[in-house]
Scaffold this motif. Structure first.
Motif, PDB file in Angstrom:
ATOM      1  N   ASP A  85      76.146  86.495  45.145  1.00  0.00           N
ATOM      2  CA  ASP A  85      76.233  86.139  43.725  1.00  0.00           C
ATOM      3  C   ASP A  85      75.895  87.311  42.796  1.00  0.00           C
ATOM      4  O   ASP A  85      75.793  87.128  41.588  1.00  0.00           O
ATOM      5  CB  ASP A  85      75.294  84.969  43.422  1.00  0.00           C
ATOM      6  CG  ASP A  85      73.813  85.328  43.614  1.00  0.00           C
ATOM      7  OD1 ASP A  85      73.533  86.307  44.337  1.00  0.00           O
ATOM      8  OD2 ASP A  85      72.970  84.628  43.048  1.00  0.00           O
ATOM      9  N   PHE A  86      75.759  88.524  43.361  1.00  0.00           N
ATOM     10  CA  PHE A  86      75.392  89.671  42.532  1.00  0.00           C
ATOM     11  C   PHE A  86      76.395  89.935  41.403  1.00  0.00           C
ATOM     12  O   PHE A  86      75.981  90.126  40.249  1.00  0.00           O
ATOM     13  CB  PHE A  86      75.226  90.922  43.396  1.00  0.00           C
ATOM     14  CG  PHE A  86      74.954  92.168  42.597  1.00  0.00           C
ATOM     15  CD1 PHE A  86      73.763  92.329  41.912  1.00  0.00           C
ATOM     16  CD2 PHE A  86      75.901  93.180  42.512  1.00  0.00           C
ATOM     17  CE1 PHE A  86      73.513  93.475  41.158  1.00  0.00           C
ATOM     18  CE2 PHE A  86      75.673  94.322  41.764  1.00  0.00           C
ATOM     19  CZ  PHE A  86      74.479  94.472  41.092  1.00  0.00           C
ATOM     20  N   PRO A  87      77.717  89.949  41.654  1.00  0.00           N
ATOM     21  CA  PRO A  87      78.658  90.187  40.547  1.00  0.00           C
ATOM     22  C   PRO A  87      78.528  89.157  39.424  1.00  0.00           C
ATOM     23  O   PRO A  87      78.606  89.501  38.243  1.00  0.00           O
ATOM     24  CB  PRO A  87      80.029  90.109  41.229  1.00  0.00           C
ATOM     25  CG  PRO A  87      79.764  90.474  42.648  1.00  0.00           C
ATOM     26  CD  PRO A  87      78.424  89.866  42.945  1.00  0.00           C
ATOM     27  N   THR A  88      78.320  87.886  39.793  1.00  0.00           N
ATOM     28  CA  THR A  88      78.167  86.834  38.784  1.00  0.00           C
ATOM     29  C   THR A  88      76.899  87.039  37.972  1.00  0.00           C
ATOM     30  O   THR A  88      76.910  86.938  36.738  1.00  0.00           O
ATOM     31  CB  THR A  88      78.135  85.453  39.446  1.00  0.00           C
ATOM     32  OG1 THR A  88      79.370  85.240  40.141  1.00  0.00           O
ATOM     33  CG2 THR A  88      77.950  84.354  38.407  1.00  0.00           C
ATOM     34  N   ARG A  89      75.800  87.334  38.650  1.00  0.00           N
ATOM     35  CA  ARG A  89      74.536  87.541  37.942  1.00  0.00           C
ATOM     36  C   ARG A  89      74.606  88.772  37.039  1.00  0.00           C
ATOM     37  O   ARG A  89      74.060  88.775  35.932  1.00  0.00           O
ATOM     38  CB  ARG A  89      73.386  87.682  38.946  1.00  0.00           C
ATOM     39  CG  ARG A  89      73.025  86.378  39.652  1.00  0.00           C
ATOM     40  CD  ARG A  89      71.749  86.482  40.445  1.00  0.00           C
ATOM     41  NE  ARG A  89      71.873  87.372  41.598  1.00  0.00           N
ATOM     42  CZ  ARG A  89      71.408  88.610  41.660  1.00  0.00           C
ATOM     43  NH1 ARG A  89      70.757  89.127  40.630  1.00  0.00           N
ATOM     44  NH2 ARG A  89      71.557  89.334  42.751  1.00  0.00           N
ATOM     45  N   TYR A  90      75.321  89.795  37.491  1.00  0.00           N
ATOM     46  CA  TYR A  90      75.448  90.991  36.674  1.00  0.00           C
ATOM     47  C   TYR A  90      76.270  90.695  35.414  1.00  0.00           C
ATOM     48  O   TYR A  90      75.930  91.136  34.319  1.00  0.00           O
ATOM     49  CB  TYR A  90      76.107  92.111  37.476  1.00  0.00           C
ATOM     50  CG  TYR A  90      75.886  93.476  36.859  1.00  0.00           C
ATOM     51  CD1 TYR A  90      74.768  94.239  37.193  1.00  0.00           C
ATOM     52  CD2 TYR A  90      76.777  93.996  35.929  1.00  0.00           C
ATOM     53  CE1 TYR A  90      74.544  95.478  36.618  1.00  0.00           C
ATOM     54  CE2 TYR A  90      76.561  95.238  35.348  1.00  0.00           C
ATOM     55  CZ  TYR A  90      75.456  95.975  35.702  1.00  0.00           C
ATOM     56  OH  TYR A  90      75.231  97.190  35.123  1.00  0.00           O
ATOM     57  N   PHE A  91      77.344  89.932  35.573  1.00  0.00           N
ATOM     58  CA  PHE A  91      78.175  89.550  34.433  1.00  0.00           C
ATOM     59  C   PHE A  91      77.358  88.745  33.421  1.00  0.00           C
ATOM     60  O   PHE A  91      77.453  88.968  32.211  1.00  0.00           O
ATOM     61  CB  PHE A  91      79.367  88.731  34.920  1.00  0.00           C
ATOM     62  CG  PHE A  91      80.256  88.209  33.811  1.00  0.00           C
ATOM     63  CD1 PHE A  91      80.976  89.076  33.013  1.00  0.00           C
ATOM     64  CD2 PHE A  91      80.356  86.847  33.568  1.00  0.00           C
ATOM     65  CE1 PHE A  91      81.796  88.602  31.994  1.00  0.00           C
ATOM     66  CE2 PHE A  91      81.166  86.364  32.555  1.00  0.00           C
ATOM     67  CZ  PHE A  91      81.889  87.247  31.765  1.00  0.00           C
ATOM     68  N   LEU A  92      76.538  87.833  33.908  1.00  0.00           N
ATOM     69  CA  LEU A  92      75.717  87.015  33.020  1.00  0.00           C
ATOM     70  C   LEU A  92      74.685  87.849  32.267  1.00  0.00           C
ATOM     71  O   LEU A  92      74.184  87.429  31.220  1.00  0.00           O
ATOM     72  CB  LEU A  92      75.029  85.908  33.822  1.00  0.00           C
ATOM     73  CG  LEU A  92      75.967  84.847  34.429  1.00  0.00           C
ATOM     74  CD1 LEU A  92      75.176  83.857  35.275  1.00  0.00           C
ATOM     75  CD2 LEU A  92      76.736  84.122  33.333  1.00  0.00           C
ATOM     76  N   GLY A  93      74.400  89.034  32.788  1.00  0.00           N
ATOM     77  CA  GLY A  93      73.475  89.929  32.099  1.00  0.00           C
ATOM     78  C   GLY A  93      74.097  90.629  30.906  1.00  0.00           C
ATOM     79  O   GLY A  93      73.403  91.352  30.181  1.00  0.00           O
ATOM     80  N   ALA A  94      75.417  90.412  30.691  1.00  0.00           N
ATOM     81  CA  ALA A  94      76.141  90.941  29.512  1.00  0.00           C
ATOM     82  C   ALA A  94      76.040  92.457  29.392  1.00  0.00           C
ATOM     83  O   ALA A  94      75.665  92.991  28.347  1.00  0.00           O
ATOM     84  CB  ALA A  94      75.659  90.260  28.236  1.00  0.00           C
TER      85      ALA A  94
END
Length: 223
Positions: A85-94
């Protein structure tokens, strides 16, 4: 390598033709426009040939900023690359794309990677902002889901452009492997940063094994 530059430009042109043909035949009109960058916070995956092609066409100012961002992302990628889930969490970090100019327009739009070209929607672009869909509740969530059709996916993005961009990226990587003997696939800013390092360039010249060792020493191999 000239052959790789031609392969990248050819893949970009082919995807644009296919997307435009699809949009005409489907009657869909994307809501994406210049200065709309809600989706430009994701980790963009590309191959070495696209990174080299893009790097050569960036202005000195944008290149310097992209290299700074790429260097800063190394630690985060090395730490999280094994987490699904790293790409998703990074995206959510804006995390804003370093290629964006001050007005929010892509400074390298004609040369943007296949992964960027395949991201389109005809729905309200506010849904593309990091966490926007996750935050929808009640009536707003129902309204969003009511708009989704068979041509969407993942989420509200147009399925066919997304799938065609992925397919052409795979074929481009295969072309690069045939020409160079191997390729490197990674995140946009980080890979552009590596391309400016003498050690990485020397490893590329020595071949796949030396490049693997270099990336392993940087902590970003695999994942």
């Amino acid at each position: 390598m000239q052959h790789l530059d031609q392969a990248v430009a050819g893949a970009h042109a082919k995807l644009e033709r296919r997307i435009q043909g699809y949009l005409r035949s489907s009657g869909l009109k994307p809501s994406c426009h210049k200065g709309c960058y809600a989706c430009c916070h994701a980790l963009v995956t590309l191959g070495l040939a696209e990174a080299e092609y893009l790097r050569a066409r960036l202005s000195p100012q944008i290149l310097a900023r992209t290299e700074r961002v790429g260097h800063a992302r190394l630690e985060a990628i090395a730490r999280g690359k094994g987490q699904p889930d790293f790409p998703t969490r990074y995206f959510l970090g804006a995390h804003r794309c370093p290629l964006l100019d001050e007005a929010g327009a892509c400074s390298a739009h004609p040369y943007r990677p296949l992964a960027c070209r395949g991201v389109l929607t005809e729905l309200n672009p506010r849904y593309c902002a990091p966490g926007a869909v996750l935050r929808l509740r009640g009536r707003a969530r129902l309204e969003y889901e009511h708009q989704l059709r068979g041509h969407h996916g993942p989420e509200h993005y147009l399925k066919i452009p997304w799938q065609r961009s992925e397919g052409l990226a795979q074929r481009l990587w295969e072309q690069e492997q045939a020409i160079r003997g191997f390729t490197v696939i990674g995140e946009l800013a980080t890979l552009i940063y590596f391309c400016g390092l003498e050690g990485f360039q020397q490893a590329l010249k020595r071949g796949a094994r030396a490049t693997q060792l270099y990336l392993r020493s940087a902590g970003v191999l695999g994942g």
